[in-house]
Design an enzyme around this catalytic site. Structure first.
Site, PDB file in Angstrom:
ATOM      1  N   ARG A   1       8.466  -8.510  -3.449  1.00  0.00           N
ATOM      2  CA  ARG A   1       8.261  -9.958  -3.652  1.00  0.00           C
ATOM      3  C   ARG A   1       7.380 -10.246  -4.863  1.00  0.00           C
ATOM      4  NH1 ARG A   1       7.180 -11.680   2.370  1.00  0.00           N
ATOM      5  NH2 ARG A   1       5.646 -10.105   1.961  1.00  0.00           N
ATOM      6  N   ARG A   2       6.438  -9.307  -5.145  1.00  0.00           N
ATOM      7  CA  ARG A   2       5.579  -9.508  -6.314  1.00  0.00           C
ATOM      8  C   ARG A   2       5.298  -8.147  -6.948  1.00  0.00           C
ATOM      9  NH1 ARG A   2       2.404 -10.053  -1.664  1.00  0.00           N
ATOM     10  NH2 ARG A   2       3.123 -12.170  -1.388  1.00  0.00           N
TER      11      ARG A   2
ATOM     12  N   ILE B  40      -0.206  13.396   7.892  1.00  0.00           N
ATOM     13  CA  ILE B  40      -0.048  14.620   8.703  1.00  0.00           C
ATOM     14  C   ILE B  40       1.431  14.841   9.016  1.00  0.00           C
ATOM     15  CG2 ILE B  40      -0.671  15.803  10.849  1.00  0.00           C
ATOM     16  CD1 ILE B  40      -3.069  13.981  11.092  1.00  0.00           C
TER      17      ILE B  40
ATOM     18  N   GLY C 254      -3.547   5.022   4.401  1.00  0.00           N
ATOM     19  CA  GLY C 254      -3.875   4.988   2.973  1.00  0.00           C
ATOM     20  C   GLY C 254      -2.625   5.236   2.139  1.00  0.00           C
TER      21      GLY C 254
ATOM     22  N   THR D  92       0.839  -1.217   0.000  1.00  0.00           N
ATOM     23  CA  THR D  92       0.000   0.000   0.000  1.00  0.00           C
ATOM     24  C   THR D  92       0.869   1.261   0.000  1.00  0.00           C
ATOM     25  OG1 THR D  92      -1.695  -1.187   1.229  1.00  0.00           O
ATOM     26  CG2 THR D  92      -1.835   1.209   1.258  1.00  0.00           C
ATOM     27  N   VAL D  93       1.770   1.365   0.964  1.00  0.00           N
ATOM     28  CA  VAL D  93       2.566   2.596   1.080  1.00  0.00           C
ATOM     29  C   VAL D  93       3.618   2.674  -0.027  1.00  0.00           C
ATOM     30  CG1 VAL D  93       4.008   3.986   2.629  1.00  0.00           C
ATOM     31  CG2 VAL D  93       2.190   2.575   3.578  1.00  0.00           C
TER      32      VAL D  93
ATOM     33  N   LYS E 144       3.118   4.700  17.701  1.00  0.00           N
ATOM     34  CA  LYS E 144       3.158   6.098  17.238  1.00  0.00           C
ATOM     35  C   LYS E 144       3.316   7.066  18.421  1.00  0.00           C
ATOM     36  CE  LYS E 144       0.265   4.907  13.282  1.00  0.00           C
ATOM     37  NZ  LYS E 144      -1.122   4.726  12.845  1.00  0.00           N
TER      38      LYS E 144
ATOM     39  N   GLU F 196      -3.475  -2.667   9.708  1.00  0.00           N
ATOM     40  CA  GLU F 196      -2.166  -3.325   9.726  1.00  0.00           C
ATOM     41  C   GLU F 196      -2.308  -4.749   9.205  1.00  0.00           C
ATOM     42  OE1 GLU F 196       0.820  -1.742  10.747  1.00  0.00           O
ATOM     43  OE2 GLU F 196      -0.657  -0.186  10.390  1.00  0.00           O
TER      44      GLU F 196
ATOM     45  N   GLY G 234      -7.177  -0.883   2.839  1.00  0.00           N
ATOM     46  CA  GLY G 234      -5.723  -0.764   3.031  1.00  0.00           C
ATOM     47  C   GLY G 234      -5.337   0.091   4.226  1.00  0.00           C
TER      48      GLY G 234
END
Ligand code: HSE
Length: 447
Positions: free
Chosen positions: A59-60, A148, A314, A27-28, A217, A202, A199
């Protein structure tokens, strides 16, 4: 004055593209990849030189990323060992392989940008020490609150302040679940599945719903706010999995919203570091931060209160922070390492050893939700236990339920030490007329 030779040398560096290697195309990774390509022109205008993706280790393949013309390897260690690469983007997540990858990159003299909060919260002290030795930067804006820029804000924008406290909604998945339960009466599991599909969640969603992600965090934010080493293991952590629709409804009737907050506060005795569901007045700005959005209030001694708000998860919002870090590193490549912003905002030899307080020492209000038998004397027994533990009641609601001798009782208290509340709850739960356990949710006025 710069000699001509130095100027030519510097221009050579300035004109040369900065080469980035991306490890992880999830995702990131995919968000960061696409931002670098799609906003390349704007980024070059900001940096003064182009930033190119030299290699991707994944990996893919990811359908969202067009890697035509870019070297792709299945072995992420190829990336950190590639002598062409200046900056490694660690976007694989997890702590074991990611730690080895980051330490290898540092060993090889590469700067690192990571979105990995678990890695920084649990191993950051070691990673930063090695990075200092090697004179490289480890940047981690994307590790906290997605898009942010809270790390930059705390570390640079608010650096004139003595930070007094901060409180934030720092897990998008948890906030999404609580918001949907509050506004649409939706079921916990269904909303969690949606957050996973989008997404936000975790890889192991218990990290979101049991507060571990938020604790990672908060650990990072507290270190930067107060200039203390990273101490994840001392963060009190409680998730949202035991919050019921009834808790939300009663809190609402009393004028409160239930939010999952990370709170770090400097007190005379030490530092409070805690993550838990919290009742806050519906009038608070934070109470109106819904869905996957995150927000962090920071109270500085000179600036007063500040609030930053934005998407906490996201691909593109988190990618926004990753690429902002890449830009910062690219700008700093020619700067003297001793003049860079310190990893944890304060000079490494000036970190403070002020203790983290055990949760029993923390003082706040409480919302207690329990089920009692509707009989003479029950309320008197409960209020007597509270009084014996020096707990003062702010308000109390007892609801009738037709056809049942069991009724819900909600008690709101004034501020009291957690230690006293633990003793009172144990005594209340032992009363024969109290059914089951007492639900306890902490209350904060954010003053
Ligand atoms: N799982 C995290 C969240 C992703 O929901 O906030 C961003 O750290």
């Amino acid at each position: 004055m710069w000699s001509l030779k130095n100027k030519l040398f510097l221009w050579g560096i300035v004109l040369k593209p900065v080469k980035v290697g991306i490890c992880g195309l999830g995702t990131v990774g995919s968000g960061s990849f696409n931002i670098l390509l799609n906003n390349a022109e704007e980024i070059t205008r900001r940096v003064g030189r182009s930033i190119v993706i030299e290699q991707v280790g994944a990996r893919r393949d990811n359908d969202m990323c067009d890697t035509t013309g870019i070297k792709v390897t299945r072995d992420i260690f190829d990336v950190v060992n590639n002598p062409e690469i200046d900056i490694v983007l660690e976007l694989i997540g997890g702590t074991s392989v990611a730690k080895e990858l980051v330490l290898t990159a540092i060993e090889n003299g590469k700067h690192v940008v990571t979105a990995n909060k678990a890695l920084i919260a649990e191993h950051g002290n070691e990673i930063f020490a090695k990075a200092r030795d090697k004179g490289v930067i480890v940047a981690f804006e994307a590790a906290v609150a997605g898009g942010i820029p809270i790390i930059k804000s705390l570390r640079e924008g608010l650096s004139a302040n003595r930070i007094e406290w901060l409180a934030g909604i720092i897990n998008g998945t948890g906030n999404f679940i609580l918001s949907e339960m509050t506004e649409k009466n939706r079921n916990f599991d269904e909303v969690l599945a949606e957050a996973q599909a989008l997404g936000y969640a975790e890889a192991d969603p218990t990290f979101d719903i049991e507060g571990i992600d938020a604790a990672h965090k908060l650990t990072i934010l507290a270190s930067i706010a107060f200039g203390i080493p990273l101490q994840f293991e001392k963060t009190y952590t409680e998730g949202i999995s035991r919050i019921t629709s009834q808790d939300i409804e009663f809190a609402n009737q009393l004028g409160y919203a239930i939010k999952h907050l990370g709170i770090a506060r400097r007190t005379k005795a030490g530092i409070e570091l805690r993550v838990h569901p919290t009742l806050i007045s519906r009038k608070q700005l934070l109470a109106n931060v819904n869905g996957v959005m995150n927000a962090i209030m920071v109270q500085g001694d000179v600036v007063g209160p500040t609030l930053t708000y934005g998407a906490g998860a996201g691909a593109l919002p988190t990618g926004s922070s990753v690429i902002a870090d890449v830009i910062d590193v690219a700008r700093a490549l020619t700067a003297d390492p001793t003049n860079r912003v310190p990893h944890l905002a304060f000079q490494a030899d000036s970190l403070s050893s002020v203790p983290i307080l055990p949760v029993e020492e923390i003082e706040c209000g409480f919302f207690l939700n329990m089920t009692i038998k509707d009989r003479a004397g029950v309320l008197a027994n409960i209020t007597q236990i509270l009084s014996m533990n020096e707990i003062s009641i702010e308000s109390l609601i007892q609801r009738e339920r037709e056809g049942s001798e069991l009724v819900p009782l909600v008690v709101m208290t004034h501020d009291v030490k957690e230690r006293n509340m633990n003793a009172a709850i144990a005594a209340i739960e032992a009363l024969p007329d109290v059914a089951g356990t007492v639900q306890r949710i902490r209350v904060e006025n954010l003053a």
